[in-house]
Write a protein that holds these residues in place. Sequence first.
Motif, PDB file in Angstrom:
ATOM      1  N   VAL A   1       0.835  -1.211   0.000  1.00 20.05           N
ATOM      2  CA  VAL A   1       0.000   0.000   0.000  1.00 20.05           C
ATOM      3  C   VAL A   1       0.863   1.251   0.000  1.00 20.05           C
ATOM      4  CG1 VAL A   1      -1.544   1.427   1.393  1.00 20.05           C
ATOM      5  CG2 VAL A   1      -2.051  -0.977   1.093  1.00 20.05           C
ATOM      6  N   ARG A   2       1.812   1.296   0.896  1.00 20.53           N
ATOM      7  CA  ARG A   2       2.589   2.513   1.088  1.00 20.53           C
ATOM      8  C   ARG A   2       3.886   2.443   0.289  1.00 20.53           C
ATOM      9  NH1 ARG A   2       3.492   5.320   6.968  1.00 20.53           N
ATOM     10  NH2 ARG A   2       1.279   4.937   7.223  1.00 20.53           N
TER      11      ARG A   2
ATOM     12  N   LEU B   1      -1.672   1.559  -3.391  1.00 28.85           N
ATOM     13  CA  LEU B   1      -3.105   1.278  -3.540  1.00 28.85           C
ATOM     14  C   LEU B   1      -3.684   2.089  -4.700  1.00 28.85           C
ATOM     15  CD1 LEU B   1      -5.655  -0.072  -2.288  1.00 28.85           C
ATOM     16  CD2 LEU B   1      -5.944   1.995  -0.940  1.00 28.85           C
TER      17      LEU B   1
ATOM     18  N   THR C   1       2.574   7.558   1.015  1.00 26.57           N
ATOM     19  CA  THR C   1       1.202   7.473   1.521  1.00 26.57           C
ATOM     20  C   THR C   1       0.594   6.226   0.892  1.00 26.57           C
ATOM     21  OG1 THR C   1       0.348   8.916  -0.197  1.00 26.57           O
ATOM     22  CG2 THR C   1       1.023   9.955   1.865  1.00 26.57           C
ATOM     23  N   ASP C   2      -0.605   6.319   0.316  1.00 32.75           N
ATOM     24  CA  ASP C   2      -1.215   5.110  -0.228  1.00 32.75           C
ATOM     25  C   ASP C   2      -0.966   4.982  -1.729  1.00 32.75           C
ATOM     26  OD1 ASP C   2      -2.725   7.255  -0.882  1.00 32.75           O
ATOM     27  OD2 ASP C   2      -4.645   6.274  -0.585  1.00 32.75           O
TER      28      ASP C   2
END
Lengths: 410, 215
Positions: free
Chosen positions: B53-54, B64, B60-61
């Motif tokens: 995700v990171r 994703l 951050t994301d």
Amino acid sequence: MGSAALFCLTLVSLASLPLGLGWLTTPPLISLTRRYADQRRRWAHDWTGLRIPDDQRPLPDRQPGLSGHVQHCYQLLRDPATWRELGWLGVDLTAGCITALLPGVLIVLGIEGFVLPLLVWKGLVHDYEYVFLSVSDPVQVALMPVLGAAVLAASLFNTKLLRVHFRLAAAFLTPSKAELAARVTRLTETRHDAVDVSAAELRRIERDLHDGAQARLVAMGMDLGTIEALIERDPAKAKELVSRARTSSAQALTELRDLVRGIHPPVLAERGLDDAVRALALRMPLPVEVTGRLPGRLEAPVESAAYFSVSELLTNAVKHADAERVWVDLEYAEGRLRISVGDDGRGGVVLSADGTSGAAHGGAHSGLRGLERRLGTFDGILAVSSPVGGPTLVTLEIPCALCSPKTSSS
Amino acid sequence: MRVVLAEDLFLLRDGLIRMLEAFDFEIAAAVGNGPDLARALEEERPDVAVVDVRLPPTLTDEGLQCALAARRARPGLPVLVLSQHVEQLYARELLADGTGGVGYLLKDRVFDAEQFIDAVRRVAAGGTAMDPEVIAQLLSRRSGDRPLARLTPRETEVLELMAEGRSNTAIASKLVITERAVAKHTSNIFGKLQLPPSDDDNRRVLAVLAYLDRG
């Protein structure tokens, strides 16, 4: 004259407060006065570059109904800015009026000095006094244009006069030194609070690491050492220890994860406040409806304070309020973040000035007090409306700046 | 089976490569940041992507977002998202398009290599692999609901495994019961939750999640 009318009406309205009617008429009058004073502040800035500071307190959301109205009125009356503006109205309708009208009067008077002799000469005016010159004496008539010119010359200082007018306004509208001193005291207090809170937080983190993840890793290391010794001699026992070591590592990870969530929640770091609150709402055992979007990311400390405040309020609603439905509304406007958390529970939360009172909500109070301290560091405020029997509505407001527009696509 | 791997921590990336290769996956690309991942997903057209995700540069994301964008560009592209933490919010975003072929697991799940590889294969085949933690959150949240309360403990166990994306065979072996017993439990669950019965594994999971999500 606007000042005079507003001043008189407000006085009458305030006088009728004990009769009850004043509660209805006062708030609109006060807000009118506010707008009037703000207009004067703008003019002062636009015309003479004088900045008159404004420290009207932000008002919490107004509740519907009569009680909300009375509460609103009470809050307006408690704001020292209201009283300062009222005092200024009184001054403005006398001294302020003179300093404001004088420039116009001077110009008219100056022109009159030139026009009057003409009128006298045409025989239209017979008995008139121009300042201290009489039209009956030809010599004095001849002096009229001279005086007129002098008056016109004086009107060149009008901008100065206007400045005097606005300085007068500034003197009455600017918060006094005593208030500044009070503000300094408050800042010192909130700074102490902030330091206390973060020191306590560090102690908690240290303790959690020491008793949790660190201990588990030590246990895992010991297990691994034993496995090393056992692996050939007693493979069955070694295998058992391996699975125990794996459990330990999984538990250590879970504990670290919880710890991280308690310091800085991952979704908050990754997405910002609104998605973090949405994620938080999903973890609550009750349906929590989140509405509103923020136009961008806020400063990290504000985000964090707001997030943990919402977290605390939601926990209160779930634990103490006996609620079936909880909702959160996020809003950012005019440099302020406003978050409302409401529930349909049994209410009874009281947050008195000293924060010590208690009622049906039990443990919620010390929490609210702590929350107020947390928000105080950012000059934020907390308003609680929670009649016994519910519903409860808690609104918090933090003045803050947006530090970047939203980049995330969702 | 060709895999694109995105993980910024070198140690973890290295470990994942070795693990995937040990189970006969071909590593088409192993990248450490968002832009590289976006490029790799477009150029390599992998059978499955395993994504943290990171990711840098934003930390951050990013991972994703990349995965979601790639799935918008190529619907059904199998993506298994790994994370240090699992959030229902992200799980919903992944499941939102309803095309299946998504997974969302805690990074710890790689500890159990076989289960992890099973999850990768399931996602690559168009199924789902939801982390038990997401399911546990969903179930605990909805526990006040009457239809869920009507399930027997065994049925709840079966529902949890079903929501993770497991097939009847997998559920049977996990709970040490026969496949016929699982089928009976599932039809009971569908009946109690008023879900239309379906043979399709993936639609089954989506239906369960949709139910749990409701309200």
